[in-house]
Design a protein around this motif. Structure first.
Motif, PDB file in Angstrom:
ATOM      1  N   GLY A   1       0.796  -1.218   0.000  1.00 45.99           N
ATOM      2  CA  GLY A   1       0.000   0.000   0.000  1.00 45.99           C
ATOM      3  C   GLY A   1       0.828   1.268   0.000  1.00 45.99           C
ATOM      4  O   GLY A   1       0.294   2.354  -0.164  1.00 45.99           O
TER       5      GLY A   1
ATOM      6  N   GLY B   1       2.697   4.028  -3.837  1.00 52.31           N
ATOM      7  CA  GLY B   1       2.077   5.052  -4.674  1.00 52.31           C
ATOM      8  C   GLY B   1       3.056   5.975  -5.365  1.00 52.31           C
ATOM      9  O   GLY B   1       2.894   6.300  -6.545  1.00 52.31           O
TER      10      GLY B   1
ATOM     11  N   HIS C   1      -4.034   4.443 -15.923  1.00 50.92           N
ATOM     12  CA  HIS C   1      -4.434   3.375 -15.006  1.00 50.92           C
ATOM     13  C   HIS C   1      -3.522   3.372 -13.774  1.00 50.92           C
ATOM     14  O   HIS C   1      -3.997   3.229 -12.640  1.00 50.92           O
TER      15      HIS C   1
ATOM     16  N   ALA D   1      -4.325   6.236 -11.466  1.00 47.69           N
ATOM     17  CA  ALA D   1      -5.558   5.938 -10.713  1.00 47.69           C
ATOM     18  C   ALA D   1      -5.261   4.973  -9.571  1.00 47.69           C
ATOM     19  O   ALA D   1      -5.767   5.150  -8.454  1.00 47.69           O
ATOM     20  N   ARG D   2      -4.450   3.961  -9.838  1.00 54.91           N
ATOM     21  CA  ARG D   2      -4.061   3.008  -8.778  1.00 54.91           C
ATOM     22  C   ARG D   2      -3.289   3.714  -7.671  1.00 54.91           C
ATOM     23  O   ARG D   2      -3.547   3.504  -6.477  1.00 54.91           O
TER      24      ARG D   2
ATOM     25  N   ARG E   1      -3.409   6.901  -6.925  1.00 55.89           N
ATOM     26  CA  ARG E   1      -4.344   7.797  -6.222  1.00 55.89           C
ATOM     27  C   ARG E   1      -5.153   7.032  -5.186  1.00 55.89           C
ATOM     28  O   ARG E   1      -5.467   7.557  -4.124  1.00 55.89           O
ATOM     29  N   TRP E   2      -5.499   5.795  -5.501  1.00 58.44           N
ATOM     30  CA  TRP E   2      -6.239   4.969  -4.564  1.00 58.44           C
ATOM     31  C   TRP E   2      -5.370   4.675  -3.330  1.00 58.44           C
ATOM     32  O   TRP E   2      -5.863   4.649  -2.211  1.00 58.44           O
ATOM     33  N   LEU E   3      -4.063   4.488  -3.553  1.00 57.68           N
ATOM     34  CA  LEU E   3      -3.142   4.189  -2.451  1.00 57.68           C
ATOM     35  C   LEU E   3      -2.752   5.435  -1.657  1.00 57.68           C
ATOM     36  O   LEU E   3      -2.601   5.383  -0.447  1.00 57.68           O
TER      37      LEU E   3
ATOM     38  N   THR F   1      -3.879   8.855  -0.570  1.00 48.89           N
ATOM     39  CA  THR F   1      -5.029   9.743  -0.428  1.00 48.89           C
ATOM     40  C   THR F   1      -4.564  11.099   0.094  1.00 48.89           C
ATOM     41  O   THR F   1      -3.402  11.273   0.461  1.00 48.89           O
TER      42      THR F   1
ATOM     43  N   HIS G   1       1.924  12.756  -1.349  1.00 48.29           N
ATOM     44  CA  HIS G   1       0.733  13.226  -2.062  1.00 48.29           C
ATOM     45  C   HIS G   1       1.109  14.335  -3.046  1.00 48.29           C
ATOM     46  O   HIS G   1       0.639  14.357  -4.192  1.00 48.29           O
TER      47      HIS G   1
END
Length: 186
Positions: free
Chosen positions: A59, A62, A83, A86-87, A89-91, A93, A101
């Motif tokens: 996790g 990112g 893709h 997006a992956r 970004r999911w990890l 936040t 970030h």
């Protein structure tokens, strides 16, 4: 000089004590290969970095995924980089480490620039600068980091910003891998 440095890093990877260290070393090697214009090798090493980071701290990969997305976008690909962003970004936040970030936001902006969405790229670089300012990212770290809006955002237009998807001129990239081990995201 880069060949010797790259060989030293490559030789050290299997000897490192843990996957987190291997992830960092692979990203250093990816950045060296990128500087040398060896994009396929840079992508391979970035993929290794993602794999090692995922193994060491599931996790937490990112930032590495964001860098990989930029490298892939430089090949002309658009779907896989989107893709991957997006992956990532999911990890990563908004509640995650602010520096990670911020760099991921900068990577996302670089991907947008490379696939032709200049408006999204400019908005993303402004947002990344704001996030990094709020997170207190030191300026020297920003200057060395390949995803840094400090390297990209102030040059957001023109040849320097768009040349092969790189944001800083070659004189700023040469030798920049030294010290990146501590300056990488994640």
């Amino acid at each position: 000089p880069n060949d010797a440095r790259a060989a030293d890093v490559a030789d050290a990877i299997p000897l490192l004590a843990n996957d987190g260290s291997r992830a960092a070393a692979c990203m250093v090697l990816a950045n060296i290969r990128d500087q040398e214009g060896r994009l396929d090798e840079a992508i391979e090493r970035a993929r290794d970095s993602v794999r090692y980071r995922a193994a060491s701290a599931p996790g937490a990969e990112g930032g590495e995924i964001g860098r990989l997305a930029v490298l892939l976008a430089r090949t002309g690909a658009a779907d896989e980089p989107r893709h991957l962003i997006a992956r990532a970004r999911w990890l990563v936040t908004e509640d995650s480490d602010g520096i990670v970030h911020g760099y991921l936001t900068a990577y996302e902006a670089q991907v947008a620039q490379l696939i032709g969405d200049r408006d999204a790229a400019e908005r993303g670089l402004r947002e990344a600068r704001d996030i990094l300012d709020r997170a207190g990212a030191p300026d020297d770290r920003r200057e060395r980091h390949p995803g840094s809006p400090a390297r990209c955002g102030r040059r957001g237009r023109g040849a320097r910003a768009s040349r092969a998807g790189r944001c800083a001129p070659a004189r700023h990239r040469a030798g920049g891998a030294r010290g990146r081990l501590g300056a990488r995201p994640g």
